[in-house]
Design a protein around this motif. Structure first.
Motif, PDB file in Angstrom:
ATOM      1  N   THR A 198      33.791  46.581  36.317  1.00  0.00           N
ATOM      2  CA  THR A 198      34.018  47.578  35.276  1.00  0.00           C
ATOM      3  C   THR A 198      35.016  48.661  35.681  1.00  0.00           C
ATOM      4  OG1 THR A 198      31.805  47.193  34.395  1.00  0.00           O
ATOM      5  CG2 THR A 198      32.904  49.241  33.754  1.00  0.00           C
ATOM      6  N   PRO A 199      34.936  49.264  36.877  1.00  0.00           N
ATOM      7  CA  PRO A 199      35.911  50.308  37.222  1.00  0.00           C
ATOM      8  C   PRO A 199      37.348  49.804  37.204  1.00  0.00           C
ATOM      9  CG  PRO A 199      34.052  50.354  38.728  1.00  0.00           C
ATOM     10  CD  PRO A 199      33.916  49.103  37.923  1.00  0.00           C
ATOM     11  N   PHE A 200      37.573  48.542  37.648  1.00  0.00           N
ATOM     12  CA  PHE A 200      38.930  48.025  37.696  1.00  0.00           C
ATOM     13  C   PHE A 200      39.467  47.741  36.299  1.00  0.00           C
ATOM     14  CE2 PHE A 200      37.205  46.750  41.866  1.00  0.00           C
ATOM     15  CZ  PHE A 200      38.107  47.422  42.658  1.00  0.00           C
ATOM     16  N   LEU A 201      38.653  47.157  35.462  1.00  0.00           N
ATOM     17  CA  LEU A 201      39.119  46.778  34.133  1.00  0.00           C
ATOM     18  C   LEU A 201      39.381  47.993  33.271  1.00  0.00           C
ATOM     19  CD1 LEU A 201      36.761  43.759  33.452  1.00  0.00           C
ATOM     20  CD2 LEU A 201      39.125  43.717  34.238  1.00  0.00           C
ATOM     21  N   LYS A 202      38.855  49.161  33.660  1.00  0.00           N
ATOM     22  CA  LYS A 202      39.065  50.377  32.876  1.00  0.00           C
ATOM     23  C   LYS A 202      40.002  51.358  33.559  1.00  0.00           C
ATOM     24  CE  LYS A 202      34.692  50.450  30.338  1.00  0.00           C
ATOM     25  NZ  LYS A 202      33.483  51.227  30.033  1.00  0.00           N
ATOM     26  N   GLN A 203      40.597  50.983  34.674  1.00  0.00           N
ATOM     27  CA  GLN A 203      41.426  51.940  35.385  1.00  0.00           C
ATOM     28  C   GLN A 203      42.668  52.266  34.566  1.00  0.00           C
ATOM     29  OE1 GLN A 203      42.679  50.346  39.108  1.00  0.00           O
ATOM     30  NE2 GLN A 203      44.300  49.116  38.257  1.00  0.00           N
ATOM     31  N   SER A 260      36.348  38.891  44.079  1.00  0.00           N
ATOM     32  CA  SER A 260      36.771  40.285  43.969  1.00  0.00           C
ATOM     33  C   SER A 260      37.151  40.861  45.326  1.00  0.00           C
ATOM     34  CB  SER A 260      35.649  41.120  43.348  1.00  0.00           C
ATOM     35  OG  SER A 260      35.321  40.640  42.060  1.00  0.00           O
ATOM     36  N   MET A 261      36.417  40.483  46.374  1.00  0.00           N
ATOM     37  CA  MET A 261      36.751  40.964  47.709  1.00  0.00           C
ATOM     38  C   MET A 261      38.116  40.461  48.153  1.00  0.00           C
ATOM     39  SD  MET A 261      33.050  40.635  49.652  1.00  0.00           S
ATOM     40  CE  MET A 261      33.737  41.068  51.247  1.00  0.00           C
ATOM     41  N   VAL A 262      38.394  39.186  47.889  1.00  0.00           N
ATOM     42  CA  VAL A 262      39.705  38.639  48.249  1.00  0.00           C
ATOM     43  C   VAL A 262      40.808  39.352  47.483  1.00  0.00           C
ATOM     44  CG1 VAL A 262      41.152  36.578  48.163  1.00  0.00           C
ATOM     45  CG2 VAL A 262      38.781  36.388  48.908  1.00  0.00           C
ATOM     46  N   ALA A 263      40.597  39.589  46.185  1.00  0.00           N
ATOM     47  CA  ALA A 263      41.608  40.272  45.378  1.00  0.00           C
ATOM     48  C   ALA A 263      41.840  41.693  45.875  1.00  0.00           C
ATOM     49  CB  ALA A 263      41.184  40.282  43.909  1.00  0.00           C
ATOM     50  N   LEU A 368      51.661  40.754  47.484  1.00  0.00           N
ATOM     51  CA  LEU A 368      51.527  40.902  46.035  1.00  0.00           C
ATOM     52  C   LEU A 368      51.667  39.558  45.334  1.00  0.00           C
ATOM     53  CD1 LEU A 368      51.148  42.835  43.679  1.00  0.00           C
ATOM     54  CD2 LEU A 368      53.603  43.266  43.692  1.00  0.00           C
ATOM     55  N   THR A 369      52.603  38.748  45.799  1.00  0.00           N
ATOM     56  CA  THR A 369      52.745  37.401  45.249  1.00  0.00           C
ATOM     57  C   THR A 369      51.525  36.550  45.569  1.00  0.00           C
ATOM     58  OG1 THR A 369      55.147  37.593  45.603  1.00  0.00           O
ATOM     59  CG2 THR A 369      54.271  35.401  45.151  1.00  0.00           C
ATOM     60  N   ALA A 370      50.992  36.716  46.780  1.00  0.00           N
ATOM     61  CA  ALA A 370      49.784  35.976  47.156  1.00  0.00           C
ATOM     62  C   ALA A 370      48.607  36.366  46.259  1.00  0.00           C
ATOM     63  CB  ALA A 370      49.443  36.245  48.625  1.00  0.00           C
ATOM     64  N   LEU A 371      48.551  37.615  45.865  1.00  0.00           N
ATOM     65  CA  LEU A 371      47.489  38.052  44.947  1.00  0.00           C
ATOM     66  C   LEU A 371      47.607  37.355  43.599  1.00  0.00           C
ATOM     67  CD1 LEU A 371      45.113  39.852  44.198  1.00  0.00           C
ATOM     68  CD2 LEU A 371      46.729  41.717  43.769  1.00  0.00           C
ATOM     69  N   ASN A 372      48.837  37.166  43.108  1.00  0.00           N
ATOM     70  CA  ASN A 372      49.029  36.436  41.854  1.00  0.00           C
ATOM     71  C   ASN A 372      48.699  34.956  42.016  1.00  0.00           C
ATOM     72  OD1 ASN A 372      51.841  38.326  40.457  1.00  0.00           O
ATOM     73  ND2 ASN A 372      49.653  38.654  40.345  1.00  0.00           N
ATOM     74  N   ALA A 418      42.318  40.064  39.230  1.00  0.00           N
ATOM     75  CA  ALA A 418      43.449  39.868  40.134  1.00  0.00           C
ATOM     76  C   ALA A 418      44.770  40.244  39.468  1.00  0.00           C
ATOM     77  CB  ALA A 418      43.479  38.421  40.619  1.00  0.00           C
ATOM     78  N   PHE A 419      44.969  39.802  38.228  1.00  0.00           N
ATOM     79  CA  PHE A 419      46.210  40.123  37.532  1.00  0.00           C
ATOM     80  C   PHE A 419      46.247  41.581  37.092  1.00  0.00           C
ATOM     81  CE2 PHE A 419      46.209  35.436  36.800  1.00  0.00           C
ATOM     82  CZ  PHE A 419      47.434  35.173  37.391  1.00  0.00           C
TER      83      PHE A 419
END
Length: 564
Positions: A198-203, A260-263, A368-372, A418-419
Motif C-alpha cells: 500500500t505505501p508504494f502504490l500510493k507514493q 517485494s524484497m527483491v524489487a 534500474l534495467t534489472a528491476l524492470n 516493480a514498475f
C-alpha cells in the motif's frame, strides 16, 4: 494541459525520450499478462459450458486481475511513447508571474533566501533507522527530497519485510503440522499486503518534505512487535483461539515478501549508483550605491530590456518576483523593489538510453534495467500461475482455490510494484538555467529645478523631479543545475555556480543608466524647435518695433506653414 511548440527551439524539440527502455518492458509484460488472461478466459468458457458458474466466476475474476494490470502497463507505455518538451516545461522553481503581473509568486521568498544565503536546503533525517541509513550512504543527505523519501521508504520496508520473513520462518517451524498452523499462517497475509504494498502504490513524488523523510522510531517498535509475535504467538494462540480446520497460507505472503524484497533491493541499488552529489553552492553578489534624478521605478525599464536581451533560445524568462520600487505620494520617504527571474531551463544529461545493450552497459542504469527485468519475470510468473491453476479449479477445495487466487494477485501486485517504483528513476531530468535577483532600496525626496535666466531670458525650463541619493543596489546571479522527476513535476536546485562577470556587468549597466537620466526638460521634437526659433525671431521684431520687420516675419511664417 497544453503544449506550446517553438519551431526555433531545436534543443527542447529534440530531447530524447528517457522512457524507451521502460516502455519496452511494460509492453512485454502487458503482452504476457494478456496471453495469461486469454488462457484463463478459455478455462472460464469451459466452466460456463459445463454449468459450473461459481468456478467460471472465479476464473473471470482472475482474468480481470490480469487484464487490469496489462491495461495499466500498456497505458503507461503508450502515454510515454512520444516525449515532448514545450516552452512552459519544466515547471518553474516557484509560482510564475504573468508578464503584466506585479507581486511575489508562491515560493519566491524561498528562492531569494537561497540566493542570499548561498545554500541549498535539504530535509533532516530523524530516528534510529534513518541515522543508520544516512551513515551508510553519506551522499544521500544532499540528494533531492523525492530520492531521500524513496530511499527511506524502501529501506524501512526492506527492514520490515526481512523481519516479517524471519518471523514467518520462526512461526512455521513452531506450528508446522499442528492444528493451529492454518490460523497462524493467515495472520501474515494482511500483514504483508497492507504494510508493504500500500505505501508504494500510493507514493507521490510531489508530496515531499522534511516530514516525509520522517522519524523511523516507529519502525523500531514495529520490529520488536514482530519479534514478540514470532516467539510468543505460536504458543499463545492455542490459549485464546479455537483450532480452525483451515489449510495453511504460507505461499502467498512468502511470494509477496520475496518479490517485494527483491524489487526494493534492486531499487536501492539503482538509486545508490546514481546519487547526486552537491559540489558547489556559490552565488555571485554585487553591491553598490546609485544616485539619480528620476523615479526609482525607472530602473525597471532598463532591467526589463536587459532581461529580454539575455533570453535563452528566444524564450521569455520565468518571472517569480516583480515588485517595482514605488515612491509614496509624500515629498520624501523610503522605497524598496526587487525582481527575480530565471532563464529558460535547458535539458541536459538526461536518462536517454536507446537500447537494451546500452542500458546494461551503463553503470548508472544497470540496476534500474534489472528491476524492470524483474517486473517482466514476475508478470510472466503471474500469467503462467493463473493459466496453470484455472483449468484445475474444479478438482480443488475451496481454500485451495482461495490460495491460488491470492498467489496470482500477489504476483501481479509485485509486478506492478516493480514498475511503479522504477518509474521515479527513469523520469529523472536535469536542467541548466540562470537565476538573477535584483534588489534596490533607499530614500527619495522631491525637488524642483529651474534652468535659464529668470529675469532677462526668453527660454526657461522648470522640472519637478524625484531625487534619489545613495540608494543601495544588490545583484545576485548564479548558474544552477536543477532536477525534476518528470517534465511536469516539481524541480529542485542541486548546484549553484557563480557568474561574476554577469553580476558585475548588470550592476555597472544599472549604475550608468541611473547617472545618465536627465533632469532638465527641453523640447526634442523638430517642430517644437522650429516654433521656438519663430518665437525668438518674433521677440526680436517686437523689441525693435520695426513694422517692415514684422511684415517680413509674417510673410516668412506664411511660406513656412504652406511648405509644412
Amino acid at each position: 494541459m497544453t503544449y506550446e511548440f517553438h519551431a526555433g527551439d531545436s534543443i527542447a524539440n529534440d530531447v530524447p525520450n528517457p522512457f524507451k527502455v521502460e516502455n519496452l518492458f511494460l509492453a512485454l509484460s502487458s503482452i504476457a499478462l494478456v496471453a495469461g488472461a486469454i488462457s484463463v478466459l478459455l478455462a472460464a468458457r469451459a466452466y460456463f459450458q459445463s454449468n459450473e458458474v461459481k468456478l467460471a466466476g472465479v476464473t473471470v475474476m482472475l482474468a480481470v486481475v490480469l487484464f487490469g494490470a496489462a491495461t495499466k502497463f500498456l497505458i503507461q507505455a503508450l502515454s510515454h511513447i512520444r516525449f515532448y518538451m514545450g516552452i512552459k516545461q519544466p515547471r518553474g522553481l516557484a509560482q510564475e508571474l504573468k508578464p503584466t503581473t506585479f507581486g511575489l509568486g508562491n515560493g519566491a521568498r524561498g528562492l531569494i533566501s537561497t540566493l542570499r544565503d548561498g545554500a541549498i536546503e535539504f530535509p533532516e533525517p530523524k530516528g534510529a533507522l534513518n541515522g543508520l541509513l544516512y551513515t551508510l550512504i553519506k551522499p544521500l543527505i544532499t540528494s533531492p527530497p523525492p530520492i531521500q523519501v524513496a530511499a527511506v521508504q524502501h529501506f524501512h520496508s526492506l527492514v520490515a519485510m526481512s523481519a516479517i520473513l524471519i518471523s514467518m520462518i520462526v512461526s512455521y517451524v513452531c506450528v508446522a503440522g499442528s492444528s493451529y498452523e492454518g490460523v497462524v499462517s493467515w495472520f501474515y497475509l494482511p500483514m504483508t499486503g497492507l504494510s508493504i504494498l500500500t505505501p508504494f502504490l500510493k507514493q507521490d513524488v510531489e508530496d515531499v518534505s522534511a516530514s516525509k523523510v520522517g522519524d523511523s522510531n516507529k519502525m523500531v517498535v514495529t520490529l520488536f512487535g514482530l519479534v514478540v509475535f514470532s516467539v510468543i504467538g505460536p504458543v499463545a494462540i492455542p490459549h485464546y483461539m479455537p483450532a480452525y480446520p483451515i489449510p495453511p497460507m504460507w505461499i502467498a505472503p512468502t511470494l509477496m515478501l520475496v518479490a517485494s524484497m527483491v524489487a526494493s533491493a534492486m531499487f536501492l541499488a539503482s538509486l545508490f549508483s546514481q546519487l547526486d552529489n552537491v559540489e558547489q553552492t556559490s552565488v555571485s553578489c554585487e553591491q553598490t550605491t546609485i544616485s539619480m534624478n528620476c523615479h526609482p521605478a525607472q530602473l525597471w525599464t532598463k532591467v526589463s530590456r536587459d532581461f529580454q536581451s539575455q533570453w535563452v533560445r528566444n524564450t521569455p524568462n520565468r518571472a517569480y518576483a516583480n515588485v517595482p520600487p514605488g515612491a509614496t505620494e509624500s515629498d520624501r520617504g523610503s522605497f524598496q523593489g526587487y525582481i527575480l527571474e530565471e532563464t529558460q531551463p535547458t535539458p541536459f544529461n538526461n536518462m536517454a538510453i536507446g537500447s537494451l545493450s546500452e542500458a546494461f552497459g551503463a553503470r548508472h542504469v544497470r540496476w534500474l534495467t534489472a528491476l524492470n527485468v524483474w517486473g517482466l519475470l514476475v508478470s510472466v510468473a503471474s500469467a503462467l500461475t493463473a493459466a496453470a491453476y484455472a483449468p484445475q479449479l474444479g478438482s480443488m477445495a475451496k481454500m485451495d482455490i482461495t490460495r491460488a487466487v491470492l498467489v496470482t494477485v500477489a504476483l501481479t501486485a509485485a509486478a506492478a510494484l516493480a514498475f511503479r517504483i522504477s518509474h521515479l528513476l527513469w523520469s529523472r531530468m536535469y536542467f541548466k538555467s540562470r537565476l538573477v535577483c535584483i534588489v534596490v532600496d533607499g530614500t527619495f525626496q522631491d525637488a524642483e529645478l529651474s534652468i535659464g535666466n529668470q529675469f532677462t531670458g526668453s527660454v526657461q525650463s522648470r522640472s519637478t523631479l524625484t531625487r534619489v541619493e545613495d540608494a543601495t543596489l544588490r545583484v545576485w546571479v548564479t548558474d544552477i543545475v536543477s532536477v525534476a522527476f518528470g517534465k511536469e513535476a516539481k524541480r529542485f536546485i542541486m548546484a549553484m555556480a557563480p557568474a561574476d562577470s554577469v553580476a558585475k556587468s548588470t550592476t555597472d549597466g544599472l549604475k550608468e543608466f541611473a547617472l545618465s537620466q536627465s533632469s532638465v526638460t527641453v523640447p526634442t521634437n523638430h517642430r517644437d524647435i522650429e516654433r521656438a526659433k519663430a518665437v525668438v525671431a518674433l521677440d526680436k521684431a517686437i523689441s525693435g518695433a520695426d513694422a517692415s520687420a514684422l511684415d517680413a516675419f509674417a510673410i516668412k511664417q506664411s511660406i513656412s506653414m504652406q511648405r509644412g
